[in-house]
Motif scaffolding. Structure first.
Motif, PDB file in Angstrom:
ATOM      1  N   ASN A  70       5.724  -0.069   6.767  1.00 12.94           N
ATOM      2  CA  ASN A  70       4.450  -0.710   6.438  1.00 12.94           C
ATOM      3  C   ASN A  70       3.323  -0.142   7.291  1.00 12.94           C
ATOM      4  O   ASN A  70       2.252   0.186   6.781  1.00 12.94           O
ATOM      5  N   ALA A  85       8.393  -9.457  -0.141  1.00 15.21           N
ATOM      6  CA  ALA A  85       9.019  -8.192  -0.505  1.00 15.21           C
ATOM      7  C   ALA A  85       8.101  -7.038  -0.151  1.00 15.21           C
ATOM      8  O   ALA A  85       6.889  -7.132  -0.308  1.00 15.21           O
ATOM      9  N   SER A  86       8.688  -5.966   0.328  1.00 13.95           N
ATOM     10  CA  SER A  86       7.935  -4.736   0.549  1.00 13.95           C
ATOM     11  C   SER A  86       8.046  -3.886  -0.704  1.00 13.95           C
ATOM     12  O   SER A  86       9.122  -3.749  -1.278  1.00 13.95           O
ATOM     13  N   ILE A  87       6.922  -3.347  -1.109  1.00 11.51           N
ATOM     14  CA  ILE A  87       6.928  -2.445  -2.256  1.00 11.51           C
ATOM     15  C   ILE A  87       6.358  -1.109  -1.798  1.00 11.51           C
ATOM     16  O   ILE A  87       5.506  -1.066  -0.913  1.00 11.51           O
ATOM     17  N   PRO A  88       6.825  -0.008  -2.386  1.00 13.15           N
ATOM     18  CA  PRO A  88       6.316   1.295  -1.959  1.00 13.15           C
ATOM     19  C   PRO A  88       4.866   1.500  -2.392  1.00 13.15           C
ATOM     20  O   PRO A  88       4.455   1.033  -3.445  1.00 13.15           O
ATOM     21  N   THR A  89       4.116   2.181  -1.558  1.00 15.82           N
ATOM     22  CA  THR A  89       2.760   2.573  -1.901  1.00 15.82           C
ATOM     23  C   THR A  89       2.820   3.913  -2.634  1.00 15.82           C
ATOM     24  O   THR A  89       3.895   4.511  -2.763  1.00 15.82           O
ATOM     25  N   ARG A 141       6.016 -13.026  -2.289  1.00 21.57           N
ATOM     26  CA  ARG A 141       7.396 -12.748  -2.683  1.00 21.57           C
ATOM     27  C   ARG A 141       8.248 -12.309  -1.507  1.00 21.57           C
ATOM     28  O   ARG A 141       9.441 -12.096  -1.657  1.00 21.57           O
ATOM     29  N   ARG A 158       4.198  -7.864  -0.143  1.00 26.69           N
ATOM     30  CA  ARG A 158       3.689  -8.924  -1.011  1.00 26.69           C
ATOM     31  C   ARG A 158       4.115 -10.240  -0.380  1.00 26.69           C
ATOM     32  O   ARG A 158       5.276 -10.621  -0.446  1.00 26.69           O
ATOM     33  N   SER A 217       4.822   1.628   2.620  1.00 22.59           N
ATOM     34  CA  SER A 217       5.073   0.425   1.825  1.00 22.59           C
ATOM     35  C   SER A 217       4.052  -0.634   2.197  1.00 22.59           C
ATOM     36  O   SER A 217       3.351  -0.525   3.199  1.00 22.59           O
TER      37      SER A 217
END
Length: 73
Positions: free
Chosen positions: A18, A31-35, A29, A26, A23
């Motif tokens: 991060n 949750a880590s999401i990819p950038t 949620r 959110r 990433s």
């Protein structure tokens, strides 16, 4: 090979991703999401970094390669 990692280690790695911009989190949620940067890095990783032993292990796991030389996904 199976590595045993503590929950704290995984949290630290996720925080590093991060912080580095690979990433984003959110919060609603958890949750880590990819950038875009993270996705680009993943997609452009060179296949040549995979060792022959790793490639053979992948082939065994996925089954024999297709006749035209492509591997099943």
């Amino acid at each position: 090979m199976s590595e045993k990692l503590s929950a704290a280690t995984i949290r630290n790695v996720m925080q590093d991703l991060n912080t580095s911009g690979f990433s984003t989190v959110r919060m609603y949620r958890r949750a880590s999401i990819p950038t875009q940067l993270g996705l680009r890095m993943f997609v452009t990783m060179e296949v040549s970094t995979v060792t022959l032993a790793d490639r053979q292990a992948i082939d065994v796991t996925l089954g024999a390669p297709e006749q035209d030389g492509r591997h099943r996904c």
